[in-house]
Design a protein around this motif. Structure first.
Motif, PDB file in Angstrom:
ATOM      1  N   SER A 175      -0.258   4.303   0.790  1.00  0.00           N
ATOM      2  CA  SER A 175      -0.698   5.251   1.811  1.00  0.00           C
ATOM      3  C   SER A 175      -1.296   4.481   2.985  1.00  0.00           C
ATOM      4  O   SER A 175      -1.612   3.297   2.872  1.00  0.00           O
ATOM      5  CB  SER A 175      -1.726   6.230   1.241  1.00  0.00           C
ATOM      6  OG  SER A 175      -2.894   5.548   0.846  1.00  0.00           O
ATOM      7  N   ALA A 176      -1.477   5.178   4.115  1.00  0.00           N
ATOM      8  CA  ALA A 176      -1.999   4.541   5.315  1.00  0.00           C
ATOM      9  C   ALA A 176      -3.471   4.147   5.168  1.00  0.00           C
ATOM     10  O   ALA A 176      -3.922   3.199   5.789  1.00  0.00           O
ATOM     11  CB  ALA A 176      -1.817   5.462   6.514  1.00  0.00           C
ATOM     12  N   SER A 177      -4.219   4.879   4.352  1.00  0.00           N
ATOM     13  CA  SER A 177      -5.610   4.555   4.055  1.00  0.00           C
ATOM     14  C   SER A 177      -5.972   5.262   2.749  1.00  0.00           C
ATOM     15  O   SER A 177      -5.253   6.168   2.310  1.00  0.00           O
ATOM     16  CB  SER A 177      -6.536   4.987   5.192  1.00  0.00           C
ATOM     17  OG  SER A 177      -6.608   6.392   5.276  1.00  0.00           O
ATOM     18  N   PRO A 178      -7.086   4.885   2.123  1.00  0.00           N
ATOM     19  CA  PRO A 178      -7.431   5.488   0.825  1.00  0.00           C
ATOM     20  C   PRO A 178      -7.574   7.010   0.848  1.00  0.00           C
ATOM     21  O   PRO A 178      -7.254   7.680  -0.125  1.00  0.00           O
ATOM     22  CB  PRO A 178      -8.767   4.823   0.473  1.00  0.00           C
ATOM     23  CG  PRO A 178      -8.758   3.531   1.206  1.00  0.00           C
ATOM     24  CD  PRO A 178      -7.999   3.794   2.476  1.00  0.00           C
ATOM     25  N   GLU A 179      -8.005   7.566   1.980  1.00  0.00           N
ATOM     26  CA  GLU A 179      -8.186   9.019   2.036  1.00  0.00           C
ATOM     27  C   GLU A 179      -6.933   9.779   2.493  1.00  0.00           C
ATOM     28  O   GLU A 179      -6.903  10.998   2.462  1.00  0.00           O
ATOM     29  CB  GLU A 179      -9.379   9.388   2.919  1.00  0.00           C
ATOM     30  CG  GLU A 179      -9.324   8.888   4.336  1.00  0.00           C
ATOM     31  CD  GLU A 179      -9.860   7.474   4.513  1.00  0.00           C
ATOM     32  OE1 GLU A 179      -9.621   6.924   5.592  1.00  0.00           O
ATOM     33  OE2 GLU A 179     -10.474   6.901   3.612  1.00  0.00           O
ATOM     34  N   LYS A 180      -5.892   9.066   2.881  1.00  0.00           N
ATOM     35  CA  LYS A 180      -4.638   9.689   3.323  1.00  0.00           C
ATOM     36  C   LYS A 180      -3.723   9.925   2.118  1.00  0.00           C
ATOM     37  O   LYS A 180      -3.810   9.245   1.104  1.00  0.00           O
ATOM     38  CB  LYS A 180      -3.912   8.779   4.326  1.00  0.00           C
ATOM     39  CG  LYS A 180      -4.691   8.504   5.579  1.00  0.00           C
ATOM     40  CD  LYS A 180      -4.535   9.625   6.547  1.00  0.00           C
ATOM     41  CE  LYS A 180      -5.279   9.247   7.834  1.00  0.00           C
ATOM     42  NZ  LYS A 180      -5.028  10.152   8.893  1.00  0.00           N
ATOM     43  N   TYR A 228       0.850  -1.195   0.000  1.00  0.00           N
ATOM     44  CA  TYR A 228       0.000   0.000   0.000  1.00  0.00           C
ATOM     45  C   TYR A 228       0.883   1.241   0.000  1.00  0.00           C
ATOM     46  O   TYR A 228       1.852   1.326   0.739  1.00  0.00           O
ATOM     47  CB  TYR A 228      -0.916   0.036   1.225  1.00  0.00           C
ATOM     48  CG  TYR A 228      -1.951  -1.060   1.227  1.00  0.00           C
ATOM     49  CD1 TYR A 228      -3.050  -1.008   0.371  1.00  0.00           C
ATOM     50  CD2 TYR A 228      -1.818  -2.162   2.071  1.00  0.00           C
ATOM     51  CE1 TYR A 228      -3.994  -2.017   0.358  1.00  0.00           C
ATOM     52  CE2 TYR A 228      -2.757  -3.177   2.068  1.00  0.00           C
ATOM     53  CZ  TYR A 228      -3.843  -3.094   1.210  1.00  0.00           C
ATOM     54  OH  TYR A 228      -4.764  -4.102   1.200  1.00  0.00           O
ATOM     55  N   GLU A 231       0.906  -5.090   4.230  1.00  0.00           N
ATOM     56  CA  GLU A 231       0.007  -5.805   5.129  1.00  0.00           C
ATOM     57  C   GLU A 231       0.307  -7.293   5.035  1.00  0.00           C
ATOM     58  O   GLU A 231       0.318  -7.874   3.959  1.00  0.00           O
ATOM     59  CB  GLU A 231      -1.450  -5.564   4.752  1.00  0.00           C
ATOM     60  CG  GLU A 231      -2.412  -6.346   5.612  1.00  0.00           C
ATOM     61  CD  GLU A 231      -3.823  -6.391   5.076  1.00  0.00           C
ATOM     62  OE1 GLU A 231      -4.661  -7.007   5.751  1.00  0.00           O
ATOM     63  OE2 GLU A 231      -4.082  -5.864   3.990  1.00  0.00           O
ATOM     64  N   PHE A 289      -0.124  -4.259   9.685  1.00  0.00           N
ATOM     65  CA  PHE A 289       0.338  -3.258   8.734  1.00  0.00           C
ATOM     66  C   PHE A 289       1.750  -2.843   9.130  1.00  0.00           C
ATOM     67  O   PHE A 289       1.952  -2.233  10.181  1.00  0.00           O
ATOM     68  CB  PHE A 289      -0.623  -2.067   8.715  1.00  0.00           C
ATOM     69  CG  PHE A 289      -1.966  -2.436   8.156  1.00  0.00           C
ATOM     70  CD1 PHE A 289      -2.223  -2.286   6.812  1.00  0.00           C
ATOM     71  CD2 PHE A 289      -2.958  -2.959   8.966  1.00  0.00           C
ATOM     72  CE1 PHE A 289      -3.445  -2.644   6.280  1.00  0.00           C
ATOM     73  CE2 PHE A 289      -4.184  -3.318   8.446  1.00  0.00           C
ATOM     74  CZ  PHE A 289      -4.431  -3.163   7.094  1.00  0.00           C
TER      75      PHE A 289
END
Length: 154
Positions: free
Chosen positions: A90-95, A88, A115, A120
């Motif tokens: 980024s840490a999450s899709p919105e980050k 990944y 992951e 993670f």
């Protein structure tokens, strides 16, 4: 396993980035090996009366890209995956993304997350430099020691 299931399995393996898959059932064994040039499928059916499946199943044709000019990457440092998992950026899709091509990084900079078994793991750079190329797509499976980034050391 019928021919449609085998074809679906071949497509899945070629898209997933896995190098080899073996499946054994009661009267059936299949091994699918991939590389950058071709997909090789070897299926055997020990029982002659089992199914009209040939001993070797032809894989769908794999497009071989035209020879591109070879860039000299010998002076770049390759950051490799320390584990098997899912990559990944980024840490999450919105980050925001951890790094992009052209970014200058320092030793200890978080480059990505891998992951593995619901954990993670932040992957940090061991070298200072500039990101030249990102070699893996976001949310793609990666293998141990697979190249992830090319870094021009500074």
């Amino acid at each position: 396993m019928d021919i449609k299931q085998i074809q679906d399995l071949i497509r899945f393996v070629s898209k997933s980035g896995v190098n080899e898959v073996s499946i054994e059932q009661e009267n059936f064994k299949i091994t699918i090996k991939t590389n950058q040039v071709a997909t090789i499928v070897n299926a055997t059916v020990p029982d002659v009366n089992a199914a009209p499946l040939a001993a070797h199943v032809a894989a769908p044709p794999v497009a071989v890209p035209a020879a591109a000019p070879v860039a000299d990457t010998s002076h770049y440092v390759t950051v490799k995956s320390p584990m098997i998992g899912t990559f990944y950026r980024s840490a999450s899709p919105e980050k925001p993304l951890f790094v992009n091509v052209g970014d200058e990084i320092k030793s200890g900079t978080v480059l990505c997350i891998i992951e593995a078994m619901k954990l993670f793991n932040e992957i940090e750079s061991e070298v200072s430099g500039r990101i030249v190329k990102i070699l893996v797509d976001n949310a793609s499976p990666v293998e141990y020691d697979q190249p992830l980034f090319l870094v021009e050391p500074m």
